[in-house]
Design a protein around this motif. Sequence first.
Motif: not given
Length: 320
Positions: A37-66
């Motif tokens: 939209p004109s007159g707005q700034e674009l804010a951008i951010s990225i995050d990565t999640m790695v199994e065993g680091v950010h969530f336990p192995h076997g974590f529920d995929p639906r919860s992971l998507g959320h």
Amino acid sequence: MNLGEFQIIDSEFRPIAPRRGDVRLGIGDDCALLTVPSGQELAISIDTMVEGVHFPHGFDPRSLGHRALAVSLSDLAAMGAEPAWATLSLTLPDGDAEWVHDFRLGFVALADAHSVDLVGGDLTRGPVSVSVQVHGFVPPGMALLRAGATPGHLIAVTGTLGDAAGGLACIRDGRNRTDEDCAYLFRRFERPEPRTGAGLVLRGRASAAIDISDGLIQDLGHILSASGVGAEVEANRVPRSRALLSTFTDDESLQMALAGGDDYELCFTCDPGNYDSLRNDLIGQGVGVTAIGRIAPGSDLALMRNGKGFAPDSCGFRHF
Ligand code: ADP
Ligand code: MG
């Protein structure tokens, strides 16, 4: 059933029709085409999640998507940006169609709730990892930065802290997951609610803000160093849920509230004269808010408990 890369994209991602009018072209071509939209700034951010680091192995995929989308939307909230679009890079060991389907359901449900369109992504083979980039809008000069806290300003947090850390501890200790309190706490880890609306309330009114992903002490520390100030925080004022207090000792739950990450609540500072109206507006949105201390001159975080200096066992999560 295992599917190939293109079959997964075709069955799970390509059918997602854009809902927003600012998506000229969504999933399917080499790039998405989007109208800022004109007159707005674009804010951008990225995050990565790695199994065993950010969530336990076997974590529920639906919860992971959320969760993968939630942590990125939380960055937009902390900036006071209104979310618009997301892209998703998925790395999986195999093309488990059911897993991808469940992941997509969790992702898209949260995206819909925050009026976000998934407009593209990538799919590769390897150990499970998920990267989500989000894009949002903010009027020029209105973004909530980490810099801006001034001596005398109040420090406040939304919601309750330490719940996600408590939920993980419940699982690690083998406490009964069906116990109502542990289930509540683990749910806070699995399905954090990005504080999008709260970020919009704070924009232009808070002096600094950050989302609490690595623990209050560490994340407030980022505000202090970016703003070139110190702070005094009363540890006992840091809000803890009834479930956390009834599952752990006072000392354990305090430690979790101060240093446990993963709650994705907001920590902000504001001129004391703005606090009551901010608080009313946040409560009007159903978001609790608690003042926990004040910005001070200097560069140190003075943590007090019952009038005495207090040193927690750990100050938060670091990768390296
Ligand atoms: P390319 O080879 O140009 O990277 P791909 O075959 O990887 O294209 O992707 C085809 C289309 O599907 C692109 O529009 C891309 O953005 C989209 N896409 C691929 N993977 C995902 C995903 N995980 N989520 C959403 N869109 C995806
Ligand atoms: Mg690709």
